[in-house]
Design an enzyme around this catalytic site. Structure first.
Site, PDB file in Angstrom:
ATOM      1  N   LYS A 109      63.726 -31.916  55.822  1.00  0.00           N
ATOM      2  CA  LYS A 109      61.821 -30.440  56.108  1.00  0.00           C
ATOM      3  C   LYS A 109      62.955 -29.078  56.222  1.00  0.00           C
ATOM      4  O   LYS A 109      62.532 -28.171  56.417  1.00  0.00           O
ATOM      5  CB  LYS A 109      61.154 -30.470  57.427  1.00  0.00           C
ATOM      6  CG  LYS A 109      60.403 -31.779  56.517  1.00  0.00           C
ATOM      7  CD  LYS A 109      59.261 -32.227  58.250  1.00  0.00           C
ATOM      8  CE  LYS A 109      59.285 -33.218  58.752  1.00  0.00           C
ATOM      9  NZ  LYS A 109      59.346 -34.111  58.514  1.00  0.00           N
TER      10      LYS A 109
ATOM     11  N   GLU B 190      61.915 -39.554  65.304  1.00  0.00           N
ATOM     12  CA  GLU B 190      63.032 -39.501  64.992  1.00  0.00           C
ATOM     13  C   GLU B 190      64.421 -40.029  66.149  1.00  0.00           C
ATOM     14  O   GLU B 190      63.995 -39.991  66.941  1.00  0.00           O
ATOM     15  CB  GLU B 190      63.188 -38.276  65.334  1.00  0.00           C
ATOM     16  CG  GLU B 190      62.612 -37.663  63.905  1.00  0.00           C
ATOM     17  CD  GLU B 190      62.966 -37.263  62.971  1.00  0.00           C
ATOM     18  OE1 GLU B 190      63.975 -36.353  62.383  1.00  0.00           O
ATOM     19  OE2 GLU B 190      62.166 -36.963  61.958  1.00  0.00           O
TER      20      GLU B 190
ATOM     21  N   THR C 274      68.834 -36.090  53.822  1.00  0.00           N
ATOM     22  CA  THR C 274      69.056 -36.813  55.078  1.00  0.00           C
ATOM     23  C   THR C 274      68.845 -35.627  55.940  1.00  0.00           C
ATOM     24  O   THR C 274      67.376 -34.913  55.347  1.00  0.00           O
ATOM     25  CB  THR C 274      70.646 -35.997  54.917  1.00  0.00           C
ATOM     26  OG1 THR C 274      70.736 -34.840  54.979  1.00  0.00           O
ATOM     27  CG2 THR C 274      71.902 -36.557  53.750  1.00  0.00           C
TER      28      THR C 274
ATOM     29  N   ALA D  52      54.711 -37.961  53.756  1.00  0.00           N
ATOM     30  CA  ALA D  52      55.647 -38.750  53.326  1.00  0.00           C
ATOM     31  C   ALA D  52      55.107 -38.917  51.743  1.00  0.00           C
ATOM     32  O   ALA D  52      54.988 -38.580  50.879  1.00  0.00           O
ATOM     33  CB  ALA D  52      55.387 -39.491  54.002  1.00  0.00           C
TER      34      ALA D  52
ATOM     35  N   LYS E 172      55.711 -29.268  59.653  1.00  0.00           N
ATOM     36  CA  LYS E 172      54.741 -29.368  58.353  1.00  0.00           C
ATOM     37  C   LYS E 172      53.983 -28.653  58.513  1.00  0.00           C
ATOM     38  O   LYS E 172      53.107 -27.596  57.269  1.00  0.00           O
ATOM     39  CB  LYS E 172      54.115 -31.084  58.597  1.00  0.00           C
ATOM     40  CG  LYS E 172      55.200 -32.053  58.871  1.00  0.00           C
ATOM     41  CD  LYS E 172      54.578 -33.537  59.227  1.00  0.00           C
ATOM     42  CE  LYS E 172      55.833 -34.139  59.223  1.00  0.00           C
ATOM     43  NZ  LYS E 172      55.603 -35.677  59.768  1.00  0.00           N
TER      44      LYS E 172
END
Ligand code: ADP
Ligand code: ASP
Ligand code: MG
Length: 814
Positions: free
Chosen positions: A578, A666, A554, A610, A681
């Site tokens: 994340k 997104e 999720t 990914a 990230k």
């Protein structure tokens, strides 16, 4: 002569009794003693009925009716009509006496042990009589003999002690004088010197058979039951348990003492001296090999032969400074328990002599506490010894094997297996024979403990992983499909049995303890119960499976906040979400520490790039002693898509719209376009390189006008893009004029991170980045000038799912 014993399930109904007949008929033509239990369940009904009667509760009559019905049903089904009336009338008159005895208990409102034995003996007396009449009617050369005339005991009702001298003489005389081929005997029952009915303890029909076998010098004792032998663990709890085909008397005794109910523990004793072999066979699958129990075995080349467990155990500890160096305390302690007839199942003593700890049955614990506190009243009053400490609802789990003594490291392996699975060990004991290592654990952990130990000691090759998957959208559904496709490969090639036990989306959740059929997970989920994150966790925790993994697909912060709960229960966490790793540094640290403390991996490879192995590579660099000096990366598949497609022939608005529609951003495109996603990230990479950093410390040179960033709906955002089209075209023109391409770059160096749009000149590693590809350059001490480069598709449901998959396999190899 041979002795055959048939247990309760083997004689539970007419169909089963017919199977028993076939087994007896196809047995050898020598003299046979056939010992039978009560029809399955009857002993329990008799005891319950008596309990109800003694509580002056009328319902006892329905128990009595049930008993009558069960026996009459068997007679009607098995005995030819013309023989029935004599047998029915005998059985009915026995049942009348039983009724009178129960009425007596009802009127007085009391049970005595003597009455209890008298009443419970009817189970075996009736079953053996009816079976003997059936055998005779079928033309077998059979006769009934009442074991109470052969087996003589003291009058410790409930679990009487056998007088072997008298018993052996009686059996010898009987079997020598009676020339029938088949002798049907009731198990479990015996009589005291003064002629009262006694019993040999629950499960005692096995013992009857062994007593008769030894007394009559039988050549073989066959125990016919409802499993195909003695298994490496109780097959009802451990599905992978296997039959042990050959085992020694000592091993069998140890396993049964510690709960392998298939053989009543005292059974071995009578046959051991005469070395009469025992075979355990399955009435319902008579061709199965079964288990042979003899004096010597070579251990089948195995050290651990079986794992057994006894439940309903309490630990009783006596401790205090006054115990050190004073002889005789243990003696008094054990004497006190023994005088109360409390049997001690397990003993441990700390080497400091500061405490003695014993395991006893839960049912004895209140008496034990009282009597020990009384016995040490003097020392307790002077604070030399503390009042006894009690812990209830525990279970003993034991590893058993003759060859264990010559092997080191078994206990270490046992404890670390339990530790890895968060099973807390309350006490440990190792028998002096070193044939057994036992641990005491919480009752709630038994299934997990047995299965993980079984996996460790008997299924060295296959490891089971139990997955609980939250989020089955784009990525989650691809992930489930990949597992379905690879299931066989994982099992055959990687020795991993990956099962999905629970799944949830935002609406429903579903669980299947045997693993959800992944061809039908959508239907299963559709029929599931209402989704609830806390209930989901409770269920995972309650199922308490070994090697449990929580998979978060999720983007929810609520789900991310639940990771500590999972990890604290030794449930591994794999996530593509994340949020946890990029929010507060303290949460990130906490999760890492919990993972270490509870031996539960916390993996999030898909948080960056990914499916690309970026975090794993970084971890390996650091673990091997390298140090990261600088990271440069293009980490946003969405922004790459946007800037690879944007030029002076299209509008920025249209390209972003297209990216959103094709699923490259997104749902809220500002998360990508504002650079937040890239900040998260690079933050994760910086943290994984060993730096303490928070997102506020990252510099973000936004290229979007503030007005676009401040919009609060997608429509308003897209409107503002239209309005600022000129500005975007200007960015493109500047880059084009400099023979460069626009790339959104993340950088980490000297403890500082920044993200922003850059003009990348021809020849640069980033210049030719296609589609949604990501690239990361690690400049480290070992790669100072020519960086280590990882490049490839860095977005998309398929590659993200395979990244999660890779994390699962890492856990499998953990
Ligand atoms: P019977 O009525 O035939 O005497 P029991 O119920 O007393 O049968 O014993 C057989 C049962 O013992 C099996 O059904 C199984 O559930 C249980 N059991 C416990 N541990 C073991 C084991 N290690 N191997 C085989 N059976 C076991
Ligand atoms: N019928 C007795 C019991 O259930 C004895 C036995 O079956 O072994 O305990
Ligand atoms: Mg039994």
């Amino acid at each position: 002569m041979k002795v055959l014993k048939f247990g309760g399930t083997s004689v539970a109904n007419p169909e089963n009794i017919n199977k028993v007949k076939s087994i007896v008929q196809s047995s050898s033509k020598e003299k046979l003693a056939v010992v039978v239990s009560a029809f399955g369940g009857i002993t329990d009904i008799l005891l319950n009925t008596l309990q109800q009667a003694s509580e002056q509760d009328d319902v006892y009559k329905s128990g009595l009716e049930q008993i009558e019905q069960r026996h009459i049903e068997v007679i009607k089904a098995l005995i030819p009509v013309h023989n029935q009336s004599a047998i029915l009338s005998k059985v009915k008159s026995a049942l009348n006496i039983l009724e009178t005895l129960l009425e007596g208990s009802f009127l007085i409102g009391e049970i005595t042990p003597k009455l209890s034995d008298k009443i419970v003996s009817y189970g075996e007396l009736l079953s053996s009589y009816i079976i003997s009449e059936f055998f005779k009617a079928e033309g077998l050369d059979a006769t009934f003999n009442d074991s109470r005339e052969l087996i003589i005991t003291d009058n410790s009702y409930g679990k009487a002690i056998v007088n072997f001298e008298k018993t052996n003489a009686n059996c010898k005389e009987y079997f020598e004088s009676d020339q029938h081929q088949i002798h049907i005997l009731p198990g479990f029952v015996a009589s005291s010197n003064d002629g009262n009915s006694t019993t040999l303890g629950r499960g005692g029909s096995d013992y009857t058979a062994a007593i008769v076998a030894a007394a009559a010098d039988a050549t073989l004792l066959e125990i016919w039951t409802d499993v195909s032998g003695m298994y490496t663990a109780n097959p009802r709890l451990v599905k992978q348990a296997k039959c042990v085909t050959h085992i020694s008397y000592e091993e069998a005794m140890e396993l049964s003492h510690f709960g392998a109910k298939v053989l009543y523990p005292p059974t071995i004793q009578p046959v051991l001296g005469k070395e009469i072999p025992i075979v355990i066979k399955n009435t319902f699958s008579p061709d199965d090999e079964g288990t042979l129990i003899t004096k010597n075995t070579n251990g089948g080349g195995k050290t651990v032969r079986g794992i057994s467990h006894v439940g309903n155990i309490s630990l009783l500890s006596l401790e205090g400074p006054g115990m050190i160096g004073i002889p005789g305390i243990s003696k008094r302690f054990f004497e006190t328990l023994s005088l109360e007839n409390i049997s001690v199942v397990l003993i441990t003593q700390a080497s400091s002599e500061h405490s003695i700890c014993v395991g006893i049955a839960d049912e004895d614990v209140d008496r034990a506490v009282e009597t020990v506190n009384e016995a040490f009243e003097y020392e307790m009053a002077r604070k030399k010894i503390k009042p006894v400490i009690v812990e209830k609802d525990l279970t003993i789990v034991a590893l058993v094997g003759d060859n264990m003594k010559s092997h080191q490291g078994l206990s270490g392996k046992m404890f670390s297996t339990l530790g890895k699975n968060n099973v807390n060990i309350r006490a440990i004991a190792q028998g002096a024979s070193e044939r057994n290592i036992s641990v005491v654990i919480k009752k709630a952990d038994v299934k997990k403990a047995l299965n993980s130990l079984h996996e460790e000691f008997f299924e060295e090759n296959i490891k089971q992983l139990n997955l609980f998957v939250m989020g089955v959208g784009n990525v989650g559904s691809k992930f489930l499909n990949q597992i379905r496709q690879q299931k066989k490969y994982l099992k055959d090639e990687l020795q991993l049995n990956v099962r999905v036990i629970g799944i949830s989306n935002s609406r429903t959740m579903a669980f299947d303890e045997n693993g959800i059929d992944l061809n039908e997970w959508e239907a299963v989920l559709g029929k599931g119960e209402k989704a609830d994150k806390e209930n989901f966790f409770d269920k995972v925790n309650e199922l308490n499976y070994r090697n449990s993994v929580f998979v978060d697909n999720t983007a929810s912060d609520e789900v991310a906040n639940s990771y500590p709960n999972y990890l604290k229960n030794s449930i591994s966490v794999v996530t593509c979400n994340k949020i946890a790793c990029s929010s507060d540094y303290t949460l990130y640290r906490e999760l890492k520490q919990l993972a270490k403390k509870y031996n539960a991996p916390f993996l999030f490879e898909t948080n960056v790039g990914a499916g690309l192995p970026i975090i794993d590579t970084l971890k390996n660099l650091i673990a091997s002693g390298d140090k990261v000096n600088k990271i440069q990366a293009v980490l946003s598949g969405s922004l790459n898509f946007v800037f690879n497609n944007f030029n002076d022939e299209v509008t920025f608005h249209d390209v972003v719209k297209q990216a959103q529609e094709e699923g490259y951003t997104e749902p809220d495109p500002t998360i990508d376009l504002s650079g937040i996603d890239v900040m998260r990230k690079i933050l994760i990479l910086a943290r994984e390189s060993g730096n303490q950093l928070d997102i506020e410390q990252i510099e973000n040179e936004a290229f979007l006008p503030q007005e676009s960033l401040d919009t609060n709906s997608n429509e308003a955002f897209f409107e503002s893009l239209k309005k600022h089209e000129n500005g975007f075209q200007e960015l493109f023109k500047q880059a084009k004029d400099a023979d460069s391409k626009l790339k959104y770059v993340a950088q980490f160096e000297n403890g500082k991170a920044k993200v922003g749009l850059q003009k990348i000149p021809k020849g640069h590693d980033f210049y030719n980045l296609e589609g949604s590809d990501n690239i990361v350059l690690f400049f480290t001490e070992r790669y100072p000038n020519q960086p280590m480069i990882i490049k490839g598709a860095g977005a998309g449901a398929d590659v993200t799912a395979s990244g999660i998959f890779a994390d699962i396999i890492r856990i499998g190899n953990f």
